[in-house]
Design an enzyme around this catalytic site. Sequence first.
Site, PDB file in Angstrom:
ATOM      1  CB  SER A   1      -0.877   0.015   1.257  1.00 22.15           C
ATOM      2  OG  SER A   1      -1.513   1.163   1.489  1.00 22.15           O
ATOM      3  CE1 TYR A  27      -3.385  -2.125   5.422  1.00 19.13           C
ATOM      4  CE2 TYR A  27      -3.357   0.303   4.838  1.00 19.13           C
ATOM      5  CZ  TYR A  27      -3.415  -1.292   4.439  1.00 19.13           C
ATOM      6  OH  TYR A  27      -3.508  -1.349   3.308  1.00 19.13           O
TER       7      TYR A  27
END
Length: 292
Positions: free
Chosen positions: A143, A156
């Site tokens: 990501s 995250y």
Amino acid sequence: MAHAKTVWITGAASGFGLLTAAKLAQSGYVIVATTRQADARREQITQFISHYTQHAVVHVWELDVRHEEQAQQIAKQIIDLYGKIDIVINNAGYAAGGFVEDVPMQAWREQFDTNVFGAIQVCKAAIPYMREAQSGCLIQISSISGRMGFPGLGAYVASKFALEGYSEALCLEMAPYGVDVVLVEPGSYRTNIWERSLEQMHAPEGSPNHYYAGKLLASMQQNARTAPEPDPVVNLIVKIANTADGKRKLRYPIGKGVRAVLFSRMLLPWNVFERMLWKAIGVVIRRNRHHS
């Protein structure tokens, strides 16, 4: 007997994983789609893929990436059936939301168990066979959050930073054996990872971060509504899979404005970048501090 290329995709029940399985099946790959609820999802996955091609070879097998023995068993099953593992796509993952002090330690551990240790265990299961074959590719779905931090997504972000560092080291380790390691780094796209994150947002009413968490939540909800469809990411993954060994790059950032944001993060003074990021969320930061 020669077989079509085999691809093992984790987290294949939805999002990038399911779409990639369908597109690669369309390209003639043998698909090993793994998910934590294989029995419940098998018909849904096979029917979805059948819309793309009627001639797919698809196996839907149960795998919780947190369980090392299951990962080892899946790898052995693929080898027993096809004699090789050509591509592994580590797609299983989720985003735990909340400010660092509001996210319970158990949630931090669960985040790393799936996003980091799960990916490591799947790679470790496939590596011996790829090393012996002197070919293959390990694709990690990372990501933009693996390259820069965001408030309210500390767990995250930390897991994706860990995945990036681990994958960079693994890339160097696998180079002598002819095995590629690739990081795909999407920005925001319309997948269920953000729905789950919004549902599991740790934002207790009495938290001192409640105001800022509310602003962040509203921004995330807006992004979820306006995020583009995931097709460009899926097409990129298919392109990487179809690229010859040794010709792939380590990192593939993708998404509207992603390269510009990463470039700004690298060049701008931290205090300037900090204010810009919070302004985009709807919060004005008035303090003035300098970080190198």
